[in-house]
Design a protein around this motif. Structure first.
Motif, mmCIF file in Angstrom:
data_model
loop_
_atom_site.group_PDB
_atom_site.id
_atom_site.type_symbol
_atom_site.label_atom_id
_atom_site.label_comp_id
_atom_site.label_asym_id
_atom_site.label_seq_id
_atom_site.Cartn_x
_atom_site.Cartn_y
_atom_site.Cartn_z
ATOM 1 N N UNK A 198 0.892 -1.368 0.064
ATOM 2 C CA UNK A 198 0.052 0.451 -0.163
ATOM 3 C C UNK A 198 0.637 1.642 0.314
ATOM 4 N N UNK A 199 0.713 1.997 -0.891
ATOM 5 C CA UNK A 199 1.390 3.294 -1.270
ATOM 6 C C UNK A 199 -0.332 4.544 -0.676
ATOM 7 N N UNK A 200 0.620 5.391 0.240
ATOM 8 C CA UNK A 200 -0.670 7.161 0.249
ATOM 9 C C UNK A 200 0.366 7.950 0.179
ATOM 10 N N UNK A 201 -0.648 8.612 -0.882
ATOM 11 C CA UNK A 201 -0.829 10.258 -0.916
ATOM 12 C C UNK A 201 -1.742 11.109 -0.775
ATOM 13 N N UNK A 202 -0.960 11.688 -0.543
ATOM 14 C CA UNK A 202 -2.579 12.839 -0.096
ATOM 15 C C UNK A 202 -3.535 13.299 -1.824
ATOM 16 N N UNK A 203 -2.638 12.834 -2.820
ATOM 17 C CA UNK A 203 -4.302 12.507 -3.790
ATOM 18 C C UNK A 203 -3.928 11.380 -4.239
ATOM 19 N N UNK A 204 -3.492 10.476 -3.735
ATOM 20 C CA UNK A 204 -4.013 8.788 -4.471
ATOM 21 C C UNK A 204 -3.466 7.508 -3.292
ATOM 22 N N UNK A 205 -3.897 6.728 -3.196
ATOM 23 C CA UNK A 205 -3.626 5.894 -2.258
ATOM 24 C C UNK A 205 -3.610 4.371 -3.543
ATOM 25 N N UNK A 206 -2.328 3.989 -3.734
ATOM 26 C CA UNK A 206 -2.184 2.463 -4.388
ATOM 27 C C UNK A 206 -1.666 1.354 -3.524
ATOM 28 N N UNK A 207 -2.813 -0.013 -4.067
ATOM 29 C CA UNK A 207 -2.772 -1.379 -3.768
ATOM 30 C C UNK A 207 -1.872 -1.573 -3.991
ATOM 31 N N UNK A 208 -0.992 -2.779 -4.462
ATOM 32 C CA UNK A 208 -0.860 -3.996 -5.471
ATOM 33 C C UNK A 208 -1.285 -5.314 -4.650
ATOM 34 N N UNK A 209 -1.079 -5.986 -5.493
ATOM 35 C CA UNK A 209 -1.581 -7.681 -4.959
ATOM 36 C C UNK A 209 -0.666 -8.466 -6.452
ATOM 37 N N UNK A 210 0.086 -9.373 -6.455
ATOM 38 C CA UNK A 210 -0.277 -10.437 -6.642
ATOM 39 C C UNK A 210 0.080 -12.129 -6.932
ATOM 40 N N UNK A 211 -1.334 -12.415 -7.375
ATOM 41 C CA UNK A 211 -1.552 -13.233 -7.076
ATOM 42 C C UNK A 211 -1.898 -14.989 -8.426
ATOM 43 N N UNK A 212 -1.649 -16.456 -8.377
ATOM 44 C CA UNK A 212 -0.887 -17.193 -9.433
ATOM 45 C C UNK A 212 -2.471 -17.652 -9.874
ATOM 46 N N UNK A 213 -1.873 -17.693 -11.332
ATOM 47 C CA UNK A 213 -3.406 -18.488 -11.686
ATOM 48 C C UNK A 213 -3.169 -19.638 -12.522
ATOM 49 N N UNK A 214 -4.647 -19.901 -12.810
ATOM 50 C CA UNK A 214 -4.607 -21.865 -12.937
ATOM 51 C C UNK A 214 -3.361 -22.468 -13.908
ATOM 52 N N UNK A 215 -2.436 -21.851 -14.710
ATOM 53 C CA UNK A 215 -1.626 -22.282 -15.741
ATOM 54 C C UNK A 215 -0.779 -21.473 -14.789
ATOM 55 N N UNK A 216 0.741 -20.911 -15.505
ATOM 56 C CA UNK A 216 1.841 -21.027 -14.612
ATOM 57 C C UNK A 216 2.331 -19.296 -14.063
ATOM 58 N N UNK A 217 1.418 -19.069 -15.621
ATOM 59 C CA UNK A 217 0.980 -17.389 -14.944
ATOM 60 C C UNK A 217 0.743 -16.319 -13.332
ATOM 61 N N UNK A 218 1.106 -15.330 -13.379
ATOM 62 C CA UNK A 218 0.060 -14.549 -12.601
ATOM 63 C C UNK A 218 -0.301 -13.223 -12.892
ATOM 64 N N UNK A 219 -1.152 -12.730 -12.198
ATOM 65 C CA UNK A 219 -1.709 -11.849 -12.035
ATOM 66 C C UNK A 219 -1.451 -10.390 -11.077
ATOM 67 N N UNK A 220 -0.910 -9.103 -12.042
ATOM 68 C CA UNK A 220 -0.981 -8.086 -10.722
ATOM 69 C C UNK A 220 -2.263 -7.764 -10.679
ATOM 70 N N UNK A 221 -2.664 -6.996 -9.961
ATOM 71 C CA UNK A 221 -3.789 -6.551 -9.371
ATOM 72 C C UNK A 221 -3.378 -4.817 -9.283
ATOM 73 N N UNK A 222 -3.798 -4.085 -8.792
ATOM 74 C CA UNK A 222 -3.174 -2.453 -9.320
ATOM 75 C C UNK A 222 -4.792 -1.451 -8.464
ATOM 76 N N UNK A 223 -4.884 -1.327 -8.225
ATOM 77 C CA UNK A 223 -5.889 -0.311 -7.326
ATOM 78 C C UNK A 223 -5.921 1.180 -6.775
ATOM 79 N N UNK A 224 -5.982 1.697 -8.111
ATOM 80 C CA UNK A 224 -5.624 3.220 -7.857
ATOM 81 C C UNK A 224 -6.872 4.020 -6.869
ATOM 82 N N UNK A 225 -6.636 4.175 -5.308
ATOM 83 C CA UNK A 225 -7.589 5.417 -4.919
ATOM 84 C C UNK A 225 -7.447 6.708 -5.273
ATOM 85 N N UNK A 226 -8.261 8.003 -5.576
ATOM 86 C CA UNK A 226 -7.883 9.221 -5.334
ATOM 87 C C UNK A 226 -8.182 9.280 -4.989
ATOM 88 N N UNK A 227 -8.045 10.781 -4.855
ATOM 89 C CA UNK A 227 -8.553 11.581 -3.962
ATOM 90 C C UNK A 227 -8.838 13.648 -3.928
#
Length: 184
Positions: free
Chosen positions: A48-77
């Motif tokens: 989690x990265x927090x700033x006065x104008x935004x917060x960002x959450x980064x996550x990585x999850x394993x998928x069914x195959x050998x790939x991964x999925x990076x999720x990026x949530x951007x919360x604007x302020x």
């Protein structure tokens, strides 16, 4: 006769109730007043990265195959916004995800944006992100060897007009991909 009297009274009650129905604008205003700011829910392995104008959450999850999925949530302020990664024009401050060693990990396909950004004609017809947005990017591990590389998100946040660079470390150890803050 009683039938007409009852119908007349029902019609008067119906009209009276219609006059007391609040306008849609009043309903929206009340809903907006009662809206609480978004609460960021994260797991222990999320960044989690927090700033006065935004917060960002980064996550990585394993998928069914050998790939991964990076999720990026951007919360604007505070009415902040930035240029969408889906903008086709040449903007130096466009939202970007990058890795220092692309020979070890690559982004597969386009980054998925939800909700989709909209063209803002007031700002030169660019696709701007003005609301909380989720991004999904499929990642493929190119090597079977363990590694630890740098990654970053880069974008210009408006109205401050500053180029933001959010650094993180992505590790692949014993077949597991994880994220951590750079310098920790």
């Amino acid at each position: 006769m009683n039938k007409y009297l009852i119908l007349g009274l029902l019609q008067i009650l119906f009209i009276f109730n219609l006059e007391n129905v609040p306008d849609q604008e009043v309903i929206i205003a009340k809903a907006t007043e009662n809206t609480k700011p978004a609460v960021i829910t994260s797991f222990t392995d999320d960044l989690v990265f927090d700033d006065e104008l935004y917060s960002i959450l980064l996550r990585v999850d394993k998928q069914k195959n050998d790939d991964y999925q990076m999720s990026i949530e951007v919360f604007l302020k505070n009415n902040a916004y930035f240029v969408s990664p889906n903008e086709r024009g040449d903007f130096s401050g466009k939202f970007t995800l990058a890795f220092s060693e692309p020979e070890k990990i690559i982004a597969k396909g386009a980054i998925l944006e939800t909700p989709l950004s909209k063209v803002d004609y007031a700002h030169g017809s660019a696709m701007l992100v003005r609301e909380n947005t989720s991004y999904k990017q499929t990642l493929a591990i190119v090597t079977k060897d363990d590694f630890e590389i740098n990654g970053f998100l880069r974008f210009t946040i408006e109205p401050r007009c500053t180029l933001e660079k959010i650094p993180f470390v992505i590790s692949y150890i014993n077949g597991k991909l994880t994220l951590k803050k750079k310098g920790c």
